[in-house]
Design an enzyme around this catalytic site. Structure first.
Site, mmCIF file in Angstrom:
data_model
loop_
_atom_site.group_PDB
_atom_site.id
_atom_site.type_symbol
_atom_site.label_atom_id
_atom_site.label_comp_id
_atom_site.label_asym_id
_atom_site.label_seq_id
_atom_site.Cartn_x
_atom_site.Cartn_y
_atom_site.Cartn_z
ATOM 1 N N SER A 146 0.843 -1.253 0.025
ATOM 2 C CA SER A 146 0.249 0.039 -0.021
ATOM 3 C C SER A 146 0.887 1.284 0.027
ATOM 4 O O SER A 146 2.090 1.111 0.432
ATOM 5 C CB SER A 146 -0.785 -0.026 1.412
ATOM 6 O OG SER A 146 -1.285 1.244 1.506
ATOM 7 N N TYR A 159 -3.585 -0.276 9.908
ATOM 8 C CA TYR A 159 -3.328 -0.690 8.667
ATOM 9 C C TYR A 159 -2.045 -0.157 8.240
ATOM 10 O O TYR A 159 -1.229 -1.026 7.413
ATOM 11 C CB TYR A 159 -4.489 0.168 7.756
ATOM 12 C CG TYR A 159 -4.588 -0.082 6.254
ATOM 13 C CD1 TYR A 159 -3.915 0.837 5.414
ATOM 14 C CD2 TYR A 159 -5.117 -1.201 5.908
ATOM 15 C CE1 TYR A 159 -3.710 0.539 4.051
ATOM 16 C CE2 TYR A 159 -5.166 -1.318 4.328
ATOM 17 C CZ TYR A 159 -4.440 -0.707 3.509
ATOM 18 O OH TYR A 159 -4.699 -0.740 2.157
HETATM 19 P P1 NAP Z 1 -11.863 -4.882 -0.456
HETATM 20 O O1 NAP Z 1 -12.741 -4.426 -1.473
HETATM 21 O O2 NAP Z 1 -12.054 -4.586 1.063
HETATM 22 O O3 NAP Z 1 -11.678 -6.419 -0.796
HETATM 23 C C1 NAP Z 1 -10.656 -6.979 0.295
HETATM 24 C C2 NAP Z 1 -11.387 -8.666 -0.007
HETATM 25 O O4 NAP Z 1 -10.664 -9.390 1.145
HETATM 26 C C3 NAP Z 1 -12.469 -8.860 0.019
HETATM 27 O O5 NAP Z 1 -13.073 -9.959 -0.838
HETATM 28 C C4 NAP Z 1 -12.622 -9.598 1.605
HETATM 29 O O6 NAP Z 1 -13.981 -10.411 1.744
HETATM 30 C C5 NAP Z 1 -11.365 -10.333 1.829
HETATM 31 N N1 NAP Z 1 -11.036 -10.737 3.054
HETATM 32 C C6 NAP Z 1 -11.109 -9.778 4.063
HETATM 33 N N2 NAP Z 1 -10.671 -10.353 5.289
HETATM 34 C C7 NAP Z 1 -10.575 -11.738 4.898
HETATM 35 C C8 NAP Z 1 -10.380 -13.009 5.469
HETATM 36 N N3 NAP Z 1 -10.029 -13.154 7.031
HETATM 37 N N4 NAP Z 1 -10.141 -14.144 4.762
HETATM 38 C C9 NAP Z 1 -10.472 -14.211 3.582
HETATM 39 N N5 NAP Z 1 -10.770 -12.956 2.780
HETATM 40 C C10 NAP Z 1 -10.922 -11.784 3.439
HETATM 41 O O7 NAP Z 1 -10.372 -4.260 -1.014
HETATM 42 P P2 NAP Z 1 -9.680 -3.878 -2.035
HETATM 43 O O8 NAP Z 1 -9.690 -2.164 -2.275
HETATM 44 O O9 NAP Z 1 -9.997 -4.819 -3.335
HETATM 45 O O10 NAP Z 1 -8.101 -4.221 -1.667
HETATM 46 C C11 NAP Z 1 -7.563 -5.190 -1.923
HETATM 47 C C12 NAP Z 1 -6.131 -5.418 -1.125
HETATM 48 O O11 NAP Z 1 -5.579 -4.044 -1.834
HETATM 49 C C13 NAP Z 1 -6.080 -5.118 0.200
HETATM 50 O O12 NAP Z 1 -5.049 -5.862 0.840
HETATM 51 C C14 NAP Z 1 -6.164 -3.633 0.313
HETATM 52 O O13 NAP Z 1 -5.407 -3.275 1.816
HETATM 53 C C15 NAP Z 1 -5.171 -3.501 -0.686
HETATM 54 N N6 NAP Z 1 -5.004 -2.065 -1.116
HETATM 55 C C16 NAP Z 1 -6.130 -1.250 -1.655
HETATM 56 C C17 NAP Z 1 -6.179 -0.135 -1.965
HETATM 57 C C18 NAP Z 1 -7.330 0.866 -2.475
HETATM 58 O O14 NAP Z 1 -7.209 1.995 -2.687
HETATM 59 N N7 NAP Z 1 -8.296 0.053 -2.797
HETATM 60 C C19 NAP Z 1 -4.844 0.587 -2.226
HETATM 61 C C20 NAP Z 1 -3.819 -0.053 -1.632
HETATM 62 C C21 NAP Z 1 -3.686 -1.250 -1.225
HETATM 63 P P3 NAP Z 1 -15.198 -9.915 1.941
HETATM 64 O O15 NAP Z 1 -15.727 -8.887 1.183
HETATM 65 O O16 NAP Z 1 -15.951 -11.097 2.070
HETATM 66 O O17 NAP Z 1 -15.171 -9.423 3.544
HETATM 67 C C1 GCO Z 2 -6.935 5.338 3.469
HETATM 68 C C2 GCO Z 2 -7.155 4.164 2.073
HETATM 69 C C3 GCO Z 2 -5.596 3.980 1.582
HETATM 70 C C4 GCO Z 2 -5.817 2.929 0.663
HETATM 71 C C5 GCO Z 2 -4.439 2.432 0.156
HETATM 72 C C6 GCO Z 2 -3.462 3.681 -0.418
HETATM 73 O O1 GCO Z 2 -7.888 5.202 4.130
HETATM 74 O O2 GCO Z 2 -5.935 5.966 3.277
HETATM 75 O O3 GCO Z 2 -7.998 3.325 2.417
HETATM 76 O O4 GCO Z 2 -5.216 3.127 2.799
HETATM 77 O O5 GCO Z 2 -6.560 1.899 0.793
HETATM 78 O O6 GCO Z 2 -3.749 1.592 1.072
HETATM 79 O O7 GCO Z 2 -2.283 2.792 -0.887
#
Ligand code: NAP
Ligand code: GCO
Length: 265
Positions: A146, A159
């Protein structure tokens, strides 16, 4: 041939939390590159709907419900995949949660819950999958890091602590497993339009303005932007890339920010 570099035919890929958002985009891209996609989630219903979405895209996804924080469930789940699909060649530790609560207001249990999913679970799943990769002298592990692997920000202490740790867990997995031809890298997405960021992106939330000024590309990322980066790291093209976090952030890390105005400063 260039295309052969990115051909994942014959490979088995596991994407944790792959039923929507970034995980689904990763699964779709790796599946279209020929990998057999195994999709995990903690919610059976989401797995069912995701299976239909993958099928509509021409991908016959193998779906499996298990909680990535449970060693027992992870062991049983991976054993089932190994028995029914094959040994895992590509692991994407994507599952994650976030809780936006100031430190002083955050119960220790909630802090631990985020650490469990976002840091300890990639350790558990990586530790379970690596032995067969070691035996085969080949494997790819991608940990979803992230911006918060590099920055802190108010209200996301748990986080950021997890994602900062995940950056160095990635480095340590590299240090221990690179000699077995296992490439372990992270992806550091910028701000991506998914359910996880909806609360700070939609409804005119002021955070949207911050993302616009901190992102030189002047847009939120799309999950596909991350899927494409995962294809590179999962491919033959990245066999000498190891222990690295590939930031896919539209330039955020390169940018201090600017003051919006007639002549942006
Ligand atoms: P999201 O929409 O919240 O999806 C997260 C997924 O992880 C969901 O399918 C969730 O399942 C699953 N999950 C959560 N807890 C779990 C567990 N204990 N066992 C199995 N599955 C579990 O998040 P996203 O935005 O797609 O992000 C995906 C990854 O990228 C995460 O690691 C997040 O931290 C990272 N990330 C996101 C962003 C962003 O801007 N979106 C940026 C940087 C990094 P349920 O929906 O069924 O709970
Ligand atoms: C926040 C956001 C971020 C993104 C991501 C950025 O609240 O700042 O959720 O944490 O998910 O991790 O890279």
């Amino acid at each position: 041939m260039i295309n052969e570099l990115f051909d994942l035919s014959g490979k088995v890929a596991l994407v944790t939390g792959g039923t929507h958002g970034i995980g689904m985009a990763v699964g779709m891209v790796l599946g279209k590159a020929g990998a057999k996609i195994c999709v995990n989630d903690i919610d059976e219903a989401k797995l069912e709907s995701a299976k239909a979405e993958y099928a509509a895209a021409g991908i016959d996804a193998y779906t499996l419900v298990f909680n990535v924080t449970s060693e027992e469930e992870v062991d049983a789940g991976i054993s089932k995949i190994e028995a029914e699909v094959g040994e895992i060649d590509i692991l994407v530790n994507n599952a994650g949660i976030i809780k936006r609560v100031p430190i002083l207001d955050m119960p220790v249990g909630e802090f631990k819950q985020v650490i469990d999913v976002d840091l300890i679970a990639p350790f558990i799943v990586g530790k379970r999958v690596a032995p067969n990769m070691i035996k085969k002298r080949a494997g790819k592990i991608i940990n979803m890091c992230s911006m918060m692997s590099q920055y802190g920000r108010r209200s996301v202490s748990a986080y950021a602590s997890a994602k900062g740790g995940l950056k160095l867990l990635t480095a340590n997995m590299c240090c221990e497993w690179a000699k077995y031809n296992i490439q372990v890298n992270g992806i550091g997405p910028g701000y991506i339009a998914t359910a996880q960021t909806a609360p700070i992106r939609e409804g005119g939330h002021p955070f949207n303005d911050l993302v616009m000024t901190r992102t030189p590309a002047n847009r939120w990322g799309e999950p596909e932007d991350i899927g494409n980066a995962a294809l590179f790291l999962a491919s033959k093209a990245a066999e000498f890339v190891n222990g690295h976090v590939l930031y896919v952030d539209g330039g955020i890390l390169a940018n201090f920010g600017y003051v919006k105005g007639e002549n942006d400063v």
